[in-house]
Design a protein around this motif. Structure first.
Motif, PDB file in Angstrom:
ATOM      1  N   VAL A   1       0.856  -1.187   0.000  1.00  0.00           N
ATOM      2  CA  VAL A   1       0.000   0.000   0.000  1.00  0.00           C
ATOM      3  C   VAL A   1       0.891   1.236   0.000  1.00  0.00           C
ATOM      4  O   VAL A   1       1.843   1.329   0.784  1.00  0.00           O
ATOM      5  N   VAL A   2       0.569   2.182  -0.871  1.00  0.00           N
ATOM      6  CA  VAL A   2       1.332   3.434  -0.972  1.00  0.00           C
ATOM      7  C   VAL A   2       0.911   4.356   0.166  1.00  0.00           C
ATOM      8  O   VAL A   2      -0.270   4.652   0.333  1.00  0.00           O
ATOM      9  N   ASP A   3       1.885   4.792   0.956  1.00  0.00           N
ATOM     10  CA  ASP A   3       1.622   5.761   2.030  1.00  0.00           C
ATOM     11  C   ASP A   3       1.762   7.187   1.503  1.00  0.00           C
ATOM     12  O   ASP A   3       0.894   8.020   1.720  1.00  0.00           O
ATOM     13  N   THR A   4       2.904   7.453   0.848  1.00  0.00           N
ATOM     14  CA  THR A   4       3.145   8.775   0.264  1.00  0.00           C
ATOM     15  C   THR A   4       3.807   8.595  -1.091  1.00  0.00           C
ATOM     16  O   THR A   4       4.546   7.632  -1.312  1.00  0.00           O
ATOM     17  N   VAL A   5       3.545   9.526  -1.978  1.00  0.00           N
ATOM     18  CA  VAL A   5       4.165   9.492  -3.299  1.00  0.00           C
ATOM     19  C   VAL A   5       4.261  10.921  -3.819  1.00  0.00           C
ATOM     20  O   VAL A   5       3.257  11.594  -3.997  1.00  0.00           O
ATOM     21  N   THR A   6       5.504  11.402  -3.979  1.00  0.00           N
ATOM     22  CA  THR A   6       5.758  12.747  -4.480  1.00  0.00           C
ATOM     23  C   THR A   6       6.815  12.634  -5.567  1.00  0.00           C
ATOM     24  O   THR A   6       8.003  12.461  -5.269  1.00  0.00           O
ATOM     25  N   PRO A   7       6.401  12.666  -6.843  1.00  0.00           N
ATOM     26  CA  PRO A   7       7.372  12.539  -7.935  1.00  0.00           C
ATOM     27  C   PRO A   7       8.385  13.681  -7.944  1.00  0.00           C
ATOM     28  O   PRO A   7       8.098  14.771  -7.439  1.00  0.00           O
ATOM     29  N   PRO A   8       9.571  13.446  -8.530  1.00  0.00           N
ATOM     30  CA  PRO A   8      10.550  14.530  -8.650  1.00  0.00           C
ATOM     31  C   PRO A   8      10.016  15.626  -9.578  1.00  0.00           C
ATOM     32  O   PRO A   8       9.359  15.338 -10.560  1.00  0.00           O
ATOM     33  N   ARG A   9      10.307  16.883  -9.209  1.00  0.00           N
ATOM     34  CA  ARG A   9       9.858  18.029 -10.012  1.00  0.00           C
ATOM     35  C   ARG A   9      10.839  19.175  -9.878  1.00  0.00           C
ATOM     36  O   ARG A   9      11.354  19.414  -8.790  1.00  0.00           O
TER      37      ARG A   9
END
Length: 147
Positions: free
Chosen positions: A68-76
């Motif tokens: 299960v994904v808790d957090t996901v912040t792609p590079p930007r």
């Protein structure tokens, strides 16, 4: 519980490294004896709460690795991407922290994982960590080199 880290340099931009590692559709193609049976989506579709299941093994020796994904912040814009995923299966428990940062024209990847395999005593943690580091390092390199 065993903890290990895999750190890699990639010639790919951070966003491409991120997309390749978290594209669950690619895992079936590059990781032996593993099939995503639920939640097979590209990286861009992962959100907190996204659930996916990797079935690993063959025949009666296979098990489900539920994540299960808790957090996901792609590079930007020059900033690193970060994801945290926890494992809640009956065979494997633990957590994964993925960090992908720009590095010149390429990127740096860090995969840190806490892993507990049911039935494996804590005393074998170093062995579990070493074997897991080798297997995950191999898989990450294949994901980053897949086209």
């Amino acid at each position: 519980m065993a903890r290990f880290r895999v750190e890699l340099s990639s010639p790919l931009p951070a966003s491409e490294s991120w997309n390749r590692i978290l594209d669950l559709r690619a895992h079936d193609r590059v990781i032996p004896l593993t099939r995503i049976t639920e939640g097979m989506v590209p990286a861009a579709e992962l959100r907190p709460g996204s659930r996916f299941v990797a079935r690993t093994g063959a025949g009666p020796l296979a098990f489900d690795d539920v994540m299960v994904v808790d957090t996901v912040t792609p590079p930007r814009a020059g900033e690193p991407g970060r994801a945290r995923i926890h494992k809640e299966g009956t065979m494997i428990r633990g957590s994964i922290e993925l960090w992908v940062a720009p590095d010149g024209a390429g990127s740096q990847v860090s995969w840190t994982q806490d892993i507990h395999v049911r039935g494996v005593p804590r005393a074998l943690g170093r062995l579990t960590a070493g074997a897991s580091r080798a297997a995950y390092g191999w898989a990450l390199r294949r994901l980053l080199s897949a086209s």
